[in-house]
Motif scaffolding. Structure first.
Motif, PDB file in Angstrom:
ATOM      1  N   PHE A   1      -5.770 -12.431   2.373  1.00  0.00           N
ATOM      2  CA  PHE A   1      -4.592 -11.841   1.627  1.00  0.00           C
ATOM      3  C   PHE A   1      -3.469 -11.716   2.633  1.00  0.00           C
ATOM      4  O   PHE A   1      -3.247 -10.517   3.332  1.00  0.00           O
ATOM      5  CB  PHE A   1      -5.001 -10.348   0.876  1.00  0.00           C
ATOM      6  CG  PHE A   1      -3.880  -9.844   0.126  1.00  0.00           C
ATOM      7  CD1 PHE A   1      -3.489 -10.738  -0.972  1.00  0.00           C
ATOM      8  CD2 PHE A   1      -3.403  -8.757   0.299  1.00  0.00           C
ATOM      9  CE1 PHE A   1      -2.675  -9.994  -1.788  1.00  0.00           C
ATOM     10  CE2 PHE A   1      -2.540  -8.042  -0.256  1.00  0.00           C
ATOM     11  CZ  PHE A   1      -2.017  -8.724  -1.555  1.00  0.00           C
TER      12      PHE A   1
ATOM     13  N   PHE B   1      -6.865   3.727   7.482  1.00  0.00           N
ATOM     14  CA  PHE B   1      -8.018   3.263   6.934  1.00  0.00           C
ATOM     15  C   PHE B   1      -9.455   3.891   7.522  1.00  0.00           C
ATOM     16  O   PHE B   1     -10.504   3.660   7.305  1.00  0.00           O
ATOM     17  CB  PHE B   1      -8.232   1.714   7.388  1.00  0.00           C
ATOM     18  CG  PHE B   1      -6.969   1.009   6.922  1.00  0.00           C
ATOM     19  CD1 PHE B   1      -6.770   0.953   5.825  1.00  0.00           C
ATOM     20  CD2 PHE B   1      -6.483   0.125   7.941  1.00  0.00           C
ATOM     21  CE1 PHE B   1      -5.558   0.103   5.249  1.00  0.00           C
ATOM     22  CE2 PHE B   1      -5.259  -0.470   7.546  1.00  0.00           C
ATOM     23  CZ  PHE B   1      -4.834  -0.767   6.296  1.00  0.00           C
TER      24      PHE B   1
ATOM     25  N   ASP C   1      -9.191  -9.946   8.814  1.00  0.00           N
ATOM     26  CA  ASP C   1      -8.510  -8.484   8.553  1.00  0.00           C
ATOM     27  C   ASP C   1      -9.547  -7.491   8.925  1.00  0.00           C
ATOM     28  O   ASP C   1      -9.286  -6.335   9.247  1.00  0.00           O
ATOM     29  CB  ASP C   1      -7.850  -8.485   7.190  1.00  0.00           C
ATOM     30  CG  ASP C   1      -7.070  -7.547   6.877  1.00  0.00           C
ATOM     31  OD1 ASP C   1      -6.188  -7.372   7.663  1.00  0.00           O
ATOM     32  OD2 ASP C   1      -7.340  -6.555   6.106  1.00  0.00           O
TER      33      ASP C   1
ATOM     34  N   ARG D   1       2.605 -11.862  -0.308  1.00  0.00           N
ATOM     35  CA  ARG D   1       1.331 -12.423   0.129  1.00  0.00           C
ATOM     36  C   ARG D   1       0.743 -13.510  -0.655  1.00  0.00           C
ATOM     37  O   ARG D   1       1.275 -13.873  -1.769  1.00  0.00           O
ATOM     38  CB  ARG D   1       0.412 -11.065  -0.147  1.00  0.00           C
ATOM     39  CG  ARG D   1       0.674  -9.758   0.546  1.00  0.00           C
ATOM     40  CD  ARG D   1       0.010  -9.601   1.773  1.00  0.00           C
ATOM     41  NE  ARG D   1       0.226  -8.445   2.694  1.00  0.00           N
ATOM     42  CZ  ARG D   1      -0.009  -8.042   3.899  1.00  0.00           C
ATOM     43  NH1 ARG D   1      -1.483  -8.915   4.141  1.00  0.00           N
ATOM     44  NH2 ARG D   1       0.489  -7.153   4.431  1.00  0.00           N
TER      45      ARG D   1
ATOM     46  N   SER E   1      -1.143  -3.640  10.396  1.00  0.00           N
ATOM     47  CA  SER E   1      -0.946  -4.373   9.267  1.00  0.00           C
ATOM     48  C   SER E   1       0.460  -5.058   9.753  1.00  0.00           C
ATOM     49  O   SER E   1       1.376  -4.351   9.953  1.00  0.00           O
ATOM     50  CB  SER E   1      -0.597  -3.516   7.970  1.00  0.00           C
ATOM     51  OG  SER E   1      -1.951  -2.800   7.753  1.00  0.00           O
TER      52      SER E   1
ATOM     53  N   ARG F   1       0.782  -1.249  -0.091  1.00  0.00           N
ATOM     54  CA  ARG F   1       0.050   0.052   0.105  1.00  0.00           C
ATOM     55  C   ARG F   1       0.830   1.331  -0.087  1.00  0.00           C
ATOM     56  O   ARG F   1       1.931   1.420   0.406  1.00  0.00           O
ATOM     57  CB  ARG F   1      -0.932  -0.196   1.182  1.00  0.00           C
ATOM     58  CG  ARG F   1      -1.955  -0.968   1.085  1.00  0.00           C
ATOM     59  CD  ARG F   1      -2.808  -1.097   2.523  1.00  0.00           C
ATOM     60  NE  ARG F   1      -2.505  -1.238   3.628  1.00  0.00           N
ATOM     61  CZ  ARG F   1      -1.852  -0.293   4.554  1.00  0.00           C
ATOM     62  NH1 ARG F   1      -1.979   1.004   4.351  1.00  0.00           N
ATOM     63  NH2 ARG F   1      -1.189  -0.933   5.507  1.00  0.00           N
TER      64      ARG F   1
ATOM     65  N   LYS G   1     -11.451  -4.519  -0.318  1.00  0.00           N
ATOM     66  CA  LYS G   1     -11.038  -4.597   1.061  1.00  0.00           C
ATOM     67  C   LYS G   1     -10.727  -3.236   1.963  1.00  0.00           C
ATOM     68  O   LYS G   1     -11.774  -2.888   2.532  1.00  0.00           O
ATOM     69  CB  LYS G   1      -9.470  -5.467   0.639  1.00  0.00           C
ATOM     70  CG  LYS G   1      -8.959  -6.009   1.905  1.00  0.00           C
ATOM     71  CD  LYS G   1      -7.831  -6.652   1.372  1.00  0.00           C
ATOM     72  CE  LYS G   1      -7.065  -7.252   2.619  1.00  0.00           C
ATOM     73  NZ  LYS G   1      -7.766  -8.173   3.497  1.00  0.00           N
ATOM     74  N   LYS G   2      -9.568  -2.692   1.739  1.00  0.00           N
ATOM     75  CA  LYS G   2      -9.337  -1.692   2.538  1.00  0.00           C
ATOM     76  C   LYS G   2     -10.070  -0.374   2.180  1.00  0.00           C
ATOM     77  O   LYS G   2     -10.530   0.373   2.956  1.00  0.00           O
ATOM     78  CB  LYS G   2      -7.962  -1.091   2.483  1.00  0.00           C
ATOM     79  CG  LYS G   2      -6.950  -2.445   3.117  1.00  0.00           C
ATOM     80  CD  LYS G   2      -7.043  -2.534   4.430  1.00  0.00           C
ATOM     81  CE  LYS G   2      -6.791  -3.834   4.642  1.00  0.00           C
ATOM     82  NZ  LYS G   2      -5.750  -4.156   5.730  1.00  0.00           N
TER      83      LYS G   2
ATOM     84  N   GLY H   1      -2.521  -5.240  -3.795  1.00  0.00           N
ATOM     85  CA  GLY H   1      -3.099  -5.520  -2.654  1.00  0.00           C
ATOM     86  C   GLY H   1      -4.276  -4.491  -2.335  1.00  0.00           C
ATOM     87  O   GLY H   1      -5.139  -4.300  -3.371  1.00  0.00           O
ATOM     88  N   GLY H   2      -4.172  -3.805  -1.192  1.00  0.00           N
ATOM     89  CA  GLY H   2      -5.014  -2.856  -0.912  1.00  0.00           C
ATOM     90  C   GLY H   2      -5.449  -1.719  -1.664  1.00  0.00           C
ATOM     91  O   GLY H   2      -6.127  -0.818  -1.590  1.00  0.00           O
TER      92      GLY H   2
ATOM     93  N   ALA I   1       4.262  -3.463   5.219  1.00  0.00           N
ATOM     94  CA  ALA I   1       2.901  -3.602   4.857  1.00  0.00           C
ATOM     95  C   ALA I   1       2.342  -2.233   3.847  1.00  0.00           C
ATOM     96  O   ALA I   1       1.488  -2.203   3.073  1.00  0.00           O
ATOM     97  CB  ALA I   1       1.755  -3.927   5.699  1.00  0.00           C
TER      98      ALA I   1
ATOM     99  N   HIS J   1     -10.314  -2.823  11.567  1.00  0.00           N
ATOM    100  CA  HIS J   1      -9.381  -3.502  10.900  1.00  0.00           C
ATOM    101  C   HIS J   1      -9.158  -4.453  11.944  1.00  0.00           C
ATOM    102  O   HIS J   1      -8.024  -4.307  12.802  1.00  0.00           O
ATOM    103  CB  HIS J   1      -8.190  -2.620  10.888  1.00  0.00           C
ATOM    104  CG  HIS J   1      -6.912  -3.169  10.054  1.00  0.00           C
ATOM    105  ND1 HIS J   1      -5.631  -2.807  10.193  1.00  0.00           N
ATOM    106  CD2 HIS J   1      -6.892  -4.282   9.099  1.00  0.00           C
ATOM    107  CE1 HIS J   1      -4.798  -3.371   9.363  1.00  0.00           C
ATOM    108  NE2 HIS J   1      -5.777  -4.293   8.923  1.00  0.00           N
TER     109      HIS J   1
END
Ligand code: GTP
Ligand code: SPV
Ligand code: MN
Length: 600
Positions: free
Chosen positions: A309, A464, A287, A384, A262, A70, A219-220, A212-213, A446, A240
């Protein structure tokens, strides 16, 4: 035509016009679709198919070395007013940001296929679920979304002709000119990356990253940033947090939700294999938790996701056998080692590796060194695995129950090599909110761009929270008021304390069950506690250490509360809290003053 929903049709047409892809594919979440895209990506050299006998239906990808996590510095909460984003977020005026991003999006899918992914966060059709559509030009994203979210043609039916959804627009930001060969992992340079949220519109725009995010927008982006802003408006919580069920030897069930930043142990705790007899953990989520007060007044949690993930390095038969079992088929690996015999590997996997291809795509052998004599890691520290939650051997039978599970215990924490003891309990819920809101943690891999020092990470939500951090704290207190004596008991843990010469003081992983046991016994009133200035701690002999080889000195160090160190940290906490200005709840100030006076 798969849908007659006007909002969806208009949005897809508008995005198609702006991004100019070669073609548009309306996804259906089927196995046929997954296999077709997998085969295409293997054929084009973007993915490697692992040995079918060792790891059936598994793919490995390597990202671009610049696109591995991220990017918090490029993540924005573009609320209408700057003050609504608050001090923890980056803000750009939404009109301006849309203008900038529209320029970037214009023609950005040239030479690519545009996929429209129908997905549900939370069980399909359940009242708690949210429908999203992600438009992306990354087939890697489509494959990962199949695992992480509930991607299904049924979503079109649930949406109907005038149902609402959360639009999530994503592009890797790398158009292809006529005849240009694609790279293995297309993405845009950092200064063109934007992970943007428009909370008043429930809208997500992401550009330039495939990782990822940044890219799996359910997700995020949706389930935390947009959902947290919705939850604030509507009186529920999007956190989270992992969710687990712990059953004691008498068969009594406890449900625990834990917020760690994270790469600080959520996936591991969620699948913990207890080292004490008769205690058993089952996984509900690893998560994200969405929580609402139920009719009985208690707080009920669901996991809105469909997969894990998870951080690969360190995952082993010894540390997290249940995660390892979850990835033995139908999984995706990103930035790990593909071994010479076409299996997957990462550091501290606990199995031997003779060599293979590292996360950068180079030939690699364990122990290899670079020019400066530094060991070259085979897998990236934020490599991941993506795996279906249903494949976890200890997945709880209620993990998809739309009613959720009633939370008994909240756990907060972070990665702290010093100062913070293994466990302490809040005096009451308000004190728990103070603990969570002032949680701090050391950096991990992360996120790419987090300063290399301790940072405050309130409830592990610093990156987040989709609105003002002060309002977020207020919301926590308000939830506590609503829940009253049915509010979960709050604890704070630190699995990561080290000796002065850098050794872990606590074995962690399965042995964390000992700490969870103490929490349950506290809730049941079976054990007492010692009162310290920072909270309640285990009485001598009441934390179950049976069969554990830990010296009395190490245990004392692990549990030490150094008043002077805590007193010294008050100034940092005060400075951190000051940035919330008028929005800092009075109750936070009160809790701060109480702590200060307890420390004397
Ligand atoms: P995100 O997916 O980024 O949100 O991370 P997470 O919170 O799920 O963290 P995860 O469980 O994947 O753990 C991250 C790292 O911490 C891994 O390298 C683990 O091996 C390590 N870790 C997890 N639990 C423990 C523990 O109890 N003790 C120690 N020493 N390390 C742990
Ligand atoms: C985290 O960073 O908290 C993760 C990984 O869970 S990502 O999906 O990339 O955000
Ligand atoms: Mn996470």
């Amino acid at each position: 035509m798969v849908t007659k929903n006007k909002k969806l049709l208009d949005w897809v047409a508008e995005v198609e016009k702006m991004c100019n892809p070669n073609s548009v594919v309306w996804c259906d979440g089927s196995k046929e679709e997954y296999d077709r895209l997998s085969n295409e990506m293997v054929a084009s050299g973007m993915a490697v198919r692992l040995d079918e006998t060792k790891r059936p239906n598994c793919l490995a990808f390597n990202s671009d070395p610049s696109d591995v996590a991220r990017v918090e510095g490029r993540t924005y909460i573009a609320s209408l007013k700057e003050e609504d984003a608050g001090p923890l977020n980056n803000w750009i005026d939404p009109v301006e940001l849309k203008k900038t991003m529209t320029e970037l999006y214009t023609g950005c899918m040239k030479g690519r296929t545009m996929y429209v992914i129908p997905f549900s966060m939370g069980p399909l059709g359940s009242p708690i679920a949210k429908i999203g559509f992600e438009i992306t030009d990354s087939p890697y994203v489509v494959l990962n979304m199949h695992i992480m979210a509930r991607v299904s043609a049924k979503v079109y039916g649930i949406l109907g002709e005038d149902g609402d959804f959360i639009p999530c627009l994503h592009s890797v930001g790398s158009p292809l000119e006529e005849g240009q060969k694609d790279s293995r992992w297309p993405c845009a340079p950092i200064e063109k990356k934007y992970i943007a949220h428009f909370p008043e519109e429930n809208l997500i725009w992401s550009f330039g990253s495939g990782y990822g995010g940044n890219a799996l927008l359910g997700k995020k982006c949706l389930a935390l940033r947009i959902a947290s802003a919705m939850a604030y408006r509507e009186g529920w919580m999007a956190e989270h947090m992992l969710i687990l069920r712990l059953t004691n030897p008498e068969g009594k069930k406890f449900h625990i939700a834990a917020a760690f930043p994270s790469a600080c142990g959520k996936t591991n705790l969620a699948m913990l294999q207890s080292t004490i007899d008769g205690w058993k953990v089952e996984t509900i989520g690893d998560d994200i938790a969405w929580m609402k007060q139920g009719e009985d007044g208690r707080l009920y949690a669901i996991n809105p996701e469909n997969g894990f993930f998870g951080v690969a390095p360190g995952t082993s038969e010894a540390s997290n056998p249940m995660a390892l079992a979850s990835v033995n088929k139908n999984a995706i690996f990103t930035n790990c080692v593909v071994t010479d015999d076409n299996d997957i590997w990462w550091e501290e996997m606990g199995v031997e590796c003779t060599g293979g291809t590292d996360w950068k795509g180079n030939p690699w052998k364990p122990g290899m060194k670079d020019e400066d004599g530094k060991e070259i890691k085979g897998a990236h520290p934020n490599s991941r695995f993506t795996a279906p939650a249903s494949q976890c051997p200890v997945i709880c039978e209620d993990w998809e129950n739309p009613a959720g599970v009633p939370i008994d215990i909240f756990v907060f924490g972070g990665r702290r090599s010093n100062t913070i003891p293994l466990v302490h309990q809040a005096f009451d819920f308000s004190h728990g909110v103070y603990m969570g809101a002032t949680a701090a943690s050391e950096p991990t891999a992360a996120a790419l761009d987090v300063a290399q020092k301790l940072r405050f990470d309130p409830f592990a939500m610093k990156p987040f929270i989709g609105y003002h951090g002060g309002d977020y704290m207020k919301h926590w207190f308000e939830m506590g008021n609503k829940l009253g004596d049915k509010a979960p008991a709050c604890f704070y843990v630190n699995w990561f304390r080290k000796t002065s010469d850098g050794k872990w003081l606590w074995p962690g992983f399965g042995d964390n069950s000992r700490v969870l046991k103490w929490m349950c016994e506290r809730v049941e009133g079976k054990v007492g506690a010692i009162e310290t200035p920072i909270g309640l701690m285990p009485k001598e002999g009441e934390l179950d250490l049976s069969g554990l080889d830990i010296s009395a000195e190490d245990y004392a160090e692990l549990m030490k509360v150094d008043k002077e160190l805590f007193k010294a940290s008050l100034a940092e906490a005060e400075e951190y809290l000051a940035q919330f200005g008028d929005k800092l709840p009075d109750e936070m100030k009160k809790q701060f003053e109480n702590l200060k006076s307890r420390l004397g």
